[in-house]
Design an enzyme around this catalytic site. Structure first.
Site, PDB file in Angstrom:
ATOM      1  N   SER A 102       0.832  -1.202   0.000  1.00  0.00           N
ATOM      2  CA  SER A 102       0.000   0.000   0.000  1.00  0.00           C
ATOM      3  C   SER A 102       0.863   1.248   0.000  1.00  0.00           C
ATOM      4  CB  SER A 102      -0.903  -0.006   1.231  1.00  0.00           C
ATOM      5  OG  SER A 102      -0.130  -0.145   2.401  1.00  0.00           O
ATOM      6  N   CYS A 103       0.459   2.233  -0.802  1.00  0.00           N
ATOM      7  CA  CYS A 103       1.244   3.459  -0.966  1.00  0.00           C
ATOM      8  C   CYS A 103       0.301   4.615  -1.281  1.00  0.00           C
ATOM      9  CB  CYS A 103       2.253   3.315  -2.112  1.00  0.00           C
ATOM     10  SG  CYS A 103       3.320   1.860  -2.012  1.00  0.00           S
ATOM     11  N   THR A 104       0.842   5.818  -1.376  1.00  0.00           N
ATOM     12  CA  THR A 104       0.108   6.981  -1.850  1.00  0.00           C
ATOM     13  C   THR A 104       1.000   7.738  -2.816  1.00  0.00           C
ATOM     14  OG1 THR A 104      -0.957   7.155   0.329  1.00  0.00           O
ATOM     15  CG2 THR A 104      -1.227   9.006  -1.186  1.00  0.00           C
ATOM     16  N   ASN A 108       4.804   7.546  -1.387  1.00  0.00           N
ATOM     17  CA  ASN A 108       5.123   6.855  -0.138  1.00  0.00           C
ATOM     18  C   ASN A 108       5.209   5.366  -0.421  1.00  0.00           C
ATOM     19  OD1 ASN A 108       4.839   9.277   1.158  1.00  0.00           O
ATOM     20  ND2 ASN A 108       2.951   8.775   2.216  1.00  0.00           N
ATOM     21  N   GLU A 150       2.502   1.894  -7.127  1.00  0.00           N
ATOM     22  CA  GLU A 150       1.318   2.138  -6.329  1.00  0.00           C
ATOM     23  C   GLU A 150       0.408   0.927  -6.490  1.00  0.00           C
ATOM     24  OE1 GLU A 150      -1.369   4.411  -3.960  1.00  0.00           O
ATOM     25  OE2 GLU A 150       0.642   4.984  -4.597  1.00  0.00           O
TER      26      GLU A 150
END
Length: 479
Positions: A2-4, A23, A92
């Site tokens: 999981s990322c942004t 991130n 992502e």
């Protein structure tokens, strides 16, 4: 993983640069910033997870990367900029739906000996050293996906001084990619994102849209298009609309767009245009003011400040949505390509490690052959000599004592951002005057020296703050 992600077009940024940032939210994955020498790139790539062997092109380029220190599960290079000032961040993790995956399943081996497709572990290594433009990144990755497939859903960004492209995988072998408009920014919170696509352009000139060669047939043959009124919204076709999205994903998109476009739409109250539960928050928007590096850092560090969802507030709704800046981030990089600068100093990699809510970011010139030890010598053992471990320690000491410690962090973040940009301004001028690449090494060392000194100071402050509030404290006021 999981990322942004946020992407900022050159006319939406404060200085005309392109910026892509993400991130990398692993499971407390130890990370470092390195330079990969082409001499050390093997002709055959072997993946750890996918068990694939892939022959690589000749003449790879030098590039930066932020790999895992422990490579038992692969390199996981995450992001970087190559010597031709082309940047890539991967990946992502995005979402899909059962209709898509039934039509084109992920490529997962039936046993440990059967090769899988390619995935986040592999993508930067397979693509970044072999591309000269952002568009070439889309084309090369698209060819790899069509040939080998993938075992997961991913979104990948590419940038150069002129363009930013975003690619999203569809099922096991398909993809869609769109050029980011120069005057817009893009927000990506772990969901399939692209909400507009010109399929005529993708099948024609490909000025701003590229996709798998058979995407139209794939959609038609499998009855995937659930749009009405002749709309073509890829998010509705290929994406997800689940209850979990409304806790984990859409709230992050809401907060990011709310920050950069507070007056464009109504974001709060019973008559809001968009709420944290909205599935149709725009993928891209024109910001109400141009976006700076500091604001990219801020939004990727955020945790719903100013709302009732802030996990550090006293609200009954605190922590109900997944924050953007979370505890388990391994690395965040803002990849800035400054087209207005001489070629050798166009690229800056703003790097930080650990929980973004409590760390700071350092600007590093990428056109170098090695990185300072402070960012490159991360070990698996905790110590105070690396930027990674110092950032992790600070976050752990601040979180339980947020109300008394956040003042130290805010000053630290503002001060180091200012000092870092000041050093870049100084060395930009020196390089323009002297045209000496050694200056970039010198600048990176000075940035890291400054970062170490300021991080030492704030670590001492938050340690003292935490120590003074220990539960076994006692003071009889007698010496």
């Amino acid at each position: 993983m999981s990322c942004t992600t946020i992407l900022v077009g050159k006319k939406a940024s404060f200085d005309g640069s392109t910026m892509i940032a993400r991130n990398d939210d692993g499971n407390f994955d130890e990370k470092k910033l390195i330079v990969v020498d082409p001499k050390n790139i093997k002709k055959t790539y072997k993946s750890k997870i996918g068990k694939l062997e892939i022959e690589l092109p000749d003449n790879p380029l030098r590039y930066t990367a932020t790999p895992s220190v422990n490579q038992n599960h692969g390199i996981w290079a995450a992001n970087g900029i190559n010597e031709l000032n082309v940047a890539m961040t991967a990946t992502e993790t995005i979402t899909s739906n059962m209709r898509v995956l039934a039509a084109d399943p992920y490529v997962v081996g039936k046993n440990k000996k059967t090769p899988w497709g390619i995935g986040e572990e592999d993508l930067v290594v397979l693509v970044l050293p072999y591309i000269k433009t952002a568009r070439e990144g889309v084309i090369r990755l698209g060819e790899l996906l069509e040939k080998y497939g993938t075992y997961e859903a991913n979104g990948i960004a590419f940038s150069d001084k002129d363009e930013i492209w975003w690619l999203e995988t569809i099922g096991g072998h398909h993809f869609i990619a769109r050029k980011v408009k120069d005057e817009e920014y893009v927000i990506m919170p772990n969901q399939f994102g692209i909400d507009k696509f010109d399929i005529i352009d993708a099948y024609g000139e490909q000025k701003e849209n590229i996709c798998s060669k058979d995407l139209k047939e794939f959609i038609e043959n499998n009855h995937l298009d659930c749009n009405i009124n002749n709309e073509f919204n890829p998010r509705k076709i290929f994406g997800s609309h689940t209850d979990q999205d409304h806790v984990y994903n859409t709230p992050r998109g809401w907060y990011m767009a709310r920050y950069f476009n507070p007056r464009t739409y109504k974001w709060d109250g019973p008559d809001a245009d968009f709420t944290p539960l909205s599935d149709d928050i725009p993928w891209s928007l024109k910001p109400e003011r141009k976006i700076g590096v500091d604001e990219v850092k801020y939004i990727l560090s955020s945790y719903y400040q100013g709302t009732e969802y802030n996990p550090y507030s006293k609200s009954d709704k605190k922590g109900m949505y997944r924050s953007i800046g979370i505890n388990r981030t391994g690395v965040m990089a803002i990849l800035q390509i400054r087209g207005y600068m001489p070629f050798d100093i166009q690229s800056i990699e703003w790097i930080c490690f650990g929980s973004n809510a409590f760390n700071t970011v350092l600007p590093i010139y990428t056109n170098v052959k090695k990185m300072p030890l402070y960012v490159s010598n991360t070990t698996l053992n905790v110590n105070t000599n690396s930027f990674y471990w110092q950032s992790r320690l600070i976050a752990a000491l601040v979180d339980p004592y947020y109300s008394s410690a956040i003042q130290f962090i805010e000053r630290y973040q503002d001060h180091t951002l200012c000092l870092g940009q000041k050093l870049i301004n100084e060395y930009d001028k020196k390089y323009i005057e002297q045209n000496d690449l050694k200056l970039l090494l010198e600048a990176n060392e000075k940035v890291c020296k400054m970062g170490k000194e300021e991080t030492d100071k704030v670590l001492s402050l938050v340690l003292k703050n935490a120590s003074s509030q220990m539960k076994n404290g006692y003071n009889r006021k007698d010496n």
